[in-house]
Design an enzyme around this catalytic site. Structure first.
Site, PDB file in Angstrom:
ATOM      1  N   ASP A 269     -17.365   7.071  -1.750  1.00  0.00           N
ATOM      2  CA  ASP A 269     -16.078   6.961  -1.061  1.00  0.00           C
ATOM      3  C   ASP A 269     -15.774   8.332  -0.458  1.00  0.00           C
ATOM      4  O   ASP A 269     -16.421   9.324  -0.827  1.00  0.00           O
ATOM      5  CB  ASP A 269     -14.998   6.542  -2.093  1.00  0.00           C
ATOM      6  CG  ASP A 269     -13.612   6.352  -1.480  1.00  0.00           C
ATOM      7  OD1 ASP A 269     -13.498   6.219  -0.237  1.00  0.00           O
ATOM      8  OD2 ASP A 269     -12.624   6.332  -2.251  1.00  0.00           O
TER       9      ASP A 269
ATOM     10  N   GLN B 231     -10.176  -4.026  -3.577  1.00  0.00           N
ATOM     11  CA  GLN B 231     -11.473  -3.563  -3.082  1.00  0.00           C
ATOM     12  C   GLN B 231     -12.545  -3.761  -4.150  1.00  0.00           C
ATOM     13  O   GLN B 231     -13.628  -4.284  -3.864  1.00  0.00           O
ATOM     14  CB  GLN B 231     -11.379  -2.080  -2.696  1.00  0.00           C
ATOM     15  CG  GLN B 231     -12.703  -1.500  -2.234  1.00  0.00           C
ATOM     16  CD  GLN B 231     -13.125  -1.995  -0.864  1.00  0.00           C
ATOM     17  OE1 GLN B 231     -12.364  -1.887   0.084  1.00  0.00           O
ATOM     18  NE2 GLN B 231     -14.329  -2.546  -0.755  1.00  0.00           N
TER      19      GLN B 231
ATOM     20  N   HIS C  49      -7.326   0.727  -6.618  1.00  0.00           N
ATOM     21  CA  HIS C  49      -7.566  -0.155  -5.450  1.00  0.00           C
ATOM     22  C   HIS C  49      -8.249  -1.430  -5.961  1.00  0.00           C
ATOM     23  O   HIS C  49      -9.425  -1.669  -5.688  1.00  0.00           O
ATOM     24  CB  HIS C  49      -8.426   0.581  -4.423  1.00  0.00           C
ATOM     25  CG  HIS C  49      -8.395  -0.011  -3.043  1.00  0.00           C
ATOM     26  ND1 HIS C  49      -7.595  -1.085  -2.700  1.00  0.00           N
ATOM     27  CD2 HIS C  49      -9.076   0.319  -1.906  1.00  0.00           C
ATOM     28  CE1 HIS C  49      -7.785  -1.370  -1.424  1.00  0.00           C
ATOM     29  NE2 HIS C  49      -8.669  -0.544  -0.923  1.00  0.00           N
TER      30      HIS C  49
ATOM     31  N   CYS D  65     -16.575   1.697   0.286  1.00  0.00           N
ATOM     32  CA  CYS D  65     -15.426   0.846   0.598  1.00  0.00           C
ATOM     33  C   CYS D  65     -14.999   0.965   2.057  1.00  0.00           C
ATOM     34  O   CYS D  65     -14.316   0.075   2.563  1.00  0.00           O
ATOM     35  CB  CYS D  65     -14.256   1.180  -0.330  1.00  0.00           C
ATOM     36  SG  CYS D  65     -13.828   2.929  -0.357  1.00  0.00           S
TER      37      CYS D  65
ATOM     38  N   ARG E 190       0.881  -1.178   0.000  1.00  0.00           N
ATOM     39  CA  ARG E 190       0.000   0.000   0.000  1.00  0.00           C
ATOM     40  C   ARG E 190       0.910   1.216   0.000  1.00  0.00           C
ATOM     41  O   ARG E 190       1.686   1.421   0.935  1.00  0.00           O
ATOM     42  CB  ARG E 190      -0.913   0.008   1.224  1.00  0.00           C
ATOM     43  CG  ARG E 190      -1.631   1.335   1.410  1.00  0.00           C
ATOM     44  CD  ARG E 190      -2.742   1.291   2.413  1.00  0.00           C
ATOM     45  NE  ARG E 190      -3.903   0.602   1.889  1.00  0.00           N
ATOM     46  CZ  ARG E 190      -5.141   0.728   2.380  1.00  0.00           C
ATOM     47  NH1 ARG E 190      -5.370   1.523   3.402  1.00  0.00           N
ATOM     48  NH2 ARG E 190      -6.145   0.059   1.856  1.00  0.00           N
TER      49      ARG E 190
ATOM     50  N   ARG F 219     -13.582  -8.759   1.519  1.00  0.00           N
ATOM     51  CA  ARG F 219     -12.155  -8.503   1.263  1.00  0.00           C
ATOM     52  C   ARG F 219     -11.344  -9.744   1.653  1.00  0.00           C
ATOM     53  O   ARG F 219     -10.393 -10.128   0.966  1.00  0.00           O
ATOM     54  CB  ARG F 219     -11.672  -7.294   2.076  1.00  0.00           C
ATOM     55  CG  ARG F 219     -12.304  -5.963   1.721  1.00  0.00           C
ATOM     56  CD  ARG F 219     -11.877  -5.475   0.370  1.00  0.00           C
ATOM     57  NE  ARG F 219     -10.436  -5.313   0.257  1.00  0.00           N
ATOM     58  CZ  ARG F 219      -9.741  -4.272   0.721  1.00  0.00           C
ATOM     59  NH1 ARG F 219     -10.361  -3.269   1.298  1.00  0.00           N
ATOM     60  NH2 ARG F 219      -8.426  -4.208   0.559  1.00  0.00           N
TER      61      ARG F 219
HETATM   62  N1   CP Z   1     -11.416  -0.139   2.175  1.00  0.00           N
HETATM   63  C1   CP Z   1     -10.140  -0.204   2.618  1.00  0.00           C
HETATM   64  O1   CP Z   1      -9.193  -0.465   1.878  1.00  0.00           O
HETATM   65  O2   CP Z   1     -10.013   0.013   3.960  1.00  0.00           O
HETATM   66  P1   CP Z   1      -8.652   0.259   4.728  1.00  0.00           P
HETATM   67  O3   CP Z   1      -8.087   1.584   4.253  1.00  0.00           O
HETATM   68  O4   CP Z   1      -9.042   0.317   6.189  1.00  0.00           O
HETATM   69  O5   CP Z   1      -7.699  -0.856   4.445  1.00  0.00           O
HETATM   70  N1  NVA Z   2     -10.040   6.733  -1.757  1.00  0.00           N
HETATM   71  C1  NVA Z   2      -9.731   6.268  -0.432  1.00  0.00           C
HETATM   72  C2  NVA Z   2      -9.975   4.801  -0.327  1.00  0.00           C
HETATM   73  C3  NVA Z   2      -9.754   4.231   1.059  1.00  0.00           C
HETATM   74  C4  NVA Z   2      -9.975   2.750   1.096  1.00  0.00           C
HETATM   75  C5  NVA Z   2      -8.273   6.608  -0.114  1.00  0.00           C
HETATM   76  O1  NVA Z   2      -7.421   6.414  -0.977  1.00  0.00           O
HETATM   77  O2  NVA Z   2      -8.019   7.064   0.997  1.00  0.00           O
END
Ligand code: CP
Ligand code: NVA
Length: 309
Positions: A222, A134, A131, A262, A104, A290
């Site tokens: 989101d 997700q 992502h 999400c 990440r 997930r």
């Molecule tokens: N939806 C998602 O990826 O959640 P987190 O940021 O908590 O991993």
């Molecule tokens: N768009 C959001 C998604 C979190 C799962 C971010 O990148 O923070």
């Protein structure tokens, strides 16, 4: 077997996606029955996270343990990619010890650099651009409810962000239409939209929420401010006023519309408490899935997955 990375949904053929979704269903069923499925016994997952996470972190780690392997979590303080060590050197060292890496991070370029340098599969656990885990889990969640994705209308209300980009790619790979309503200036990448359209995706990008949501089977939203954009939070709160998913917006969609997010959610910003807790919402099914979906991804990356035609 060629190394299998999942950096965006472009790394998966339609057939591979079908195989992963089928395996997800099998893994979920067997977990509910209490049956063990140690398909990755003895394997190690390195989890390199440069941004916060609840769902991605816990579901990958738990998933690998359920598959018979184990996971090592490495947060920003441990690695500090590009500062303490280059992404390439980190990838090369990790490849000597572990079987698979989930990353990440911020830019897609860093993810690609890690994938190029690693000799083991690299999975995108979220970047600024995509992502994919997700959205695949969300497609699985939709399949559970709707049996097929063919012909569904998915409407996304909010930022043209990483989630929106992966949804556009999913619309190309699976046969649903995708409409996105965002304020002017917050549109998704024109290049990703163009490529998805060229490859057959049915996409609409508009500033008009009603146009996007009219007759939708799914309303997705989101956060307005993604991780890494914290300094823009106030400007974004102003720009996105009018792009909140509230009961009036839900009423424009089909009567059996599913509301998805999400998570994490900012109640009172992109979605009201009432809608998030309401009868259309399936957000915690998404969170659960997930786990099952990412187990299937790890099996796909490390073993052959049979796909039904
Ligand atoms: N939806 C998602 O990826 O959640 P987190 O940021 O908590 O991993
Ligand atoms: N768009 C959001 C998604 C979190 C799962 C971010 O990148 O923070």
């Amino acid at each position: 077997m060629k190394k299998r990375d999942l950096l965006s949904l472009q790394d998966l053929s339609r057939q591979e996606i079908r195989g992963i979704l089928t395996l997800t269903r099998q893994l979920k069923q067997s977990q509910k029955l209490g049956a063990t499925h140690r398909l990755l016994a003895g394997k190690t997952l390195a989890m390199v996270f440069e941004k916060p996470s609840l769902r991605t972190r816990v579901s990958f780690e738990t998933g690998m343990i359920q598959l018979g392997g184990h996971a090592v979590f490495l947060g920003p303080a441990e690695i500090h990619l590009g500062v303490r060590e280059s992404p390439a050197d980190c990838a090369r060292s990790l490849s000597r010890w572990v079987d698979i890496i989930v990353l990440r991070t911020f830019s897609q370029d860093i993810l690609e650099e890690v994938a190029r340098s690693a000799t083991v599969p690299v999975i995108n656990g979220l970047t600024d651009l995509f992502h994919p885990c997700q959205v695949l889990a969300d497609c699985f969640t939709l399949l559970e409810r709707k049996k097929t994705l063919d012909g569904l209308k998915v409407a996304f209300v909010g930022d043209g962000n990483n989630m929106a980009h992966s949804w556009m790619e999913a619309a190309e790979k699976l046969s649903f239409s995708f409409s996105l309503a965002c304020p002017r200036g917050y549109e998704p990448s024109a290049e990703i939209a163009r490529l998805a359209k060229e490859r057959g995706a049915r996409l609409l990008v508009t500033n008009d929420v009603a146009a996007a949501v009219q007759g939708a089977d799914v309303i997705y939203t989101d956060v307005w401010t993604s991780m890494g954009q914290e300094e823009e939070a106030e400007a974004r709160r102003n720009a996105f006023r009018g792009y909140q998913v509230h009961s009036g917006i839900v009423a424009l969609a089909k009567p059996d519309v599913l509301v998805m997010h999400c998570l994490p959610a900012h109640r009172g910003e992109e979605i009201t408490d009432e809608v998030l807790e309401g009868r259309h919402s399936i957000v915690f099914d998404q969170a659960e899935n997930r786990l099952h979906l990412q187990k299937a991804i790890m099996v796909w990356a490390l073993k052959e997955v049979k796909s039904k035609r």
